[in-house]
Enzyme design. Structure first.
Site, PDB file in Angstrom:
ATOM      1  N   MET A 120      -6.042   3.541  -6.257  1.00  0.00           N
ATOM      2  CA  MET A 120      -7.276   3.212  -5.564  1.00  0.00           C
ATOM      3  C   MET A 120      -7.279   1.907  -4.618  1.00  0.00           C
ATOM      4  SD  MET A 120     -11.036   2.263  -7.108  1.00  0.00           S
ATOM      5  CE  MET A 120     -11.768   2.556  -5.629  1.00  0.00           C
ATOM      6  N   LYS A 121      -6.488   1.998  -3.630  1.00  0.00           N
ATOM      7  CA  LYS A 121      -6.450   0.926  -2.530  1.00  0.00           C
ATOM      8  C   LYS A 121      -6.641   2.218  -1.655  1.00  0.00           C
ATOM      9  CE  LYS A 121      -5.210  -1.855   0.670  1.00  0.00           C
ATOM     10  NZ  LYS A 121      -3.970  -2.595   0.828  1.00  0.00           N
ATOM     11  N   CYS A 122      -5.950   3.461  -1.959  1.00  0.00           N
ATOM     12  CA  CYS A 122      -6.139   4.395  -0.674  1.00  0.00           C
ATOM     13  C   CYS A 122      -7.717   4.454  -0.748  1.00  0.00           C
ATOM     14  CB  CYS A 122      -5.081   5.346  -0.034  1.00  0.00           C
ATOM     15  SG  CYS A 122      -5.766   6.652  -1.921  1.00  0.00           S
ATOM     16  N   SER A 132       0.933  -0.861  -0.203  1.00  0.00           N
ATOM     17  CA  SER A 132       0.217   0.097   0.202  1.00  0.00           C
ATOM     18  C   SER A 132       1.046   1.278  -0.033  1.00  0.00           C
ATOM     19  CB  SER A 132      -0.730  -0.161   0.932  1.00  0.00           C
ATOM     20  OG  SER A 132      -2.430  -1.101   1.300  1.00  0.00           O
TER      21      SER A 132
END
Length: 306
Positions: free
Chosen positions: A178-180, A103
């Site tokens: 997109m992950k965060c 991440s």
């Protein structure tokens, strides 16, 4: 094509997520070279699971067609790939592919990609969603970003053993963005549910019944469906994702908005809430965050049976 030789995978990082992910790669028949900052972890992985321990990151890079990082953050990934005195890119051949599944901050990922490109190495970002239990199952959701079509194809081709779905998100850094943002939404839902449950409980509602109602109503979320009964209401607080990591991801989302000169008041507020809880409860699981609201109100839910 079934007759094609599988690429050699260099795997950096054998933590709670990296270990089961790398295990699936070995079990799928890949030649995996492993490296962890704790040599005893690498040795244990090779002894219990298989694969080969790389003595250095440079040696891992030299032996690998694709190098995967699964590390705490983008700074650690950059150190492992290019900045450290011993780093994988020292050994990687021109045309090799690096995949950062950590991440990481999107802007840092773009900068890392440019630095690796000068060495002839293509970088993809491929963070995951699903937590440790999805990693154990090999059913993660993977968000894949990158600007090199051949590298994207090579990256996606190896992800089957780890994932249930791979979604291409766009250019390099888009997977990390997109992950965060996804984890920001997860943190919002968890935080709001914590508040709703405590307000309802004080009024006299049974928290377990509340979750039953929410899960067949419009307020449901992954948090209410998978975490609240087994992890929060039992007070086991064992959902498998660290508060520190959730705090980091919400902070990355806030940093992304700030870098784009956007005013996002809910995101700012949530960043402070999670930072405060993480400082007060270091080492906790994110499902323990209900304690933040309990402590503010001098209340505590009675645990239910699991």
């Amino acid at each position: 094509m079934s007759g094609e030789k599988k690429p050699v995978i260099g795997w950096i990082g054998l933590g709670m997520m990296g270990w089961p992910m790398a295990r699936h790669m070995v079990q799928a028949g890949y030649d995996v070279r492993v490296f962890d900052l704790k040599p005893e972890v690498s040795q244990r992985f090779a002894g219990e699971i298989g694969g080969e321990v790389a003595p250095t990151l440079e040696a891992l890079g030299a032996a690998s067609d694709i190098v995967v990082t699964m590390l705490p953050d983008g700074k650690a990934a950059r150190m492992a790939l290019i900045d450290g005195a011993d780093n994988a890119s020292k050994g990687m051949k021109s045309g090799a592919v690096a995949i950062d599944m950590s991440s990481s901050e999107p802007t840092g990922t773009v900068e890392l990609g440019a630095a690796l490109k000068e060495k002839g190495i293509a970088l993809c970002d491929a963070p995951v969603s699903g937590g440790t239990w999805r990693a154990e199952e090999g059913s993660l959701a993977i968000m894949l970003g990158g600007g090199d079509a051949a590298a994207l194809d090579a990256a996606e081709a190896i992800m089957g053993p780890m994932s249930r779905v791979v979604i291409r998100t766009g250019p390099l850094g888009s997977g990390h963005a997109m992950k965060c943002l996804n984890n920001y939404l997860s943190a919002i839902a968890l935080s709001a549910t914590n508040e709703a449950i405590l307000v309802g409980a004080k009024f006299g509602l049974d928290p377990s019944v509340m979750i039953d109602v929410i899960n067949v109503s419009t307020g449901r979320s992954n948090n209410t469906e998978t975490k609240f009964k087994p992890s929060v209401l039992t007070r086991k607080f064992d959902a498998g994702f660290a508060t520190a990591l959730m705090t980091k991801d919400v902070g990355i989302a806030a940093g992304l908005a700030e870098a784009q000169d956007q005013d996002m008041p809910i995101l700012k507020l949530l960043t402070g809430i999670w930072r405060d809880f993480n400082e007060a409860h270091p080492g906790s699981d994110h499902s323990a965050s209900i304690q933040y609201w309990e402590e503010r109100n001098g209340e505590k839910l009675e645990p239910t049976k699991g």
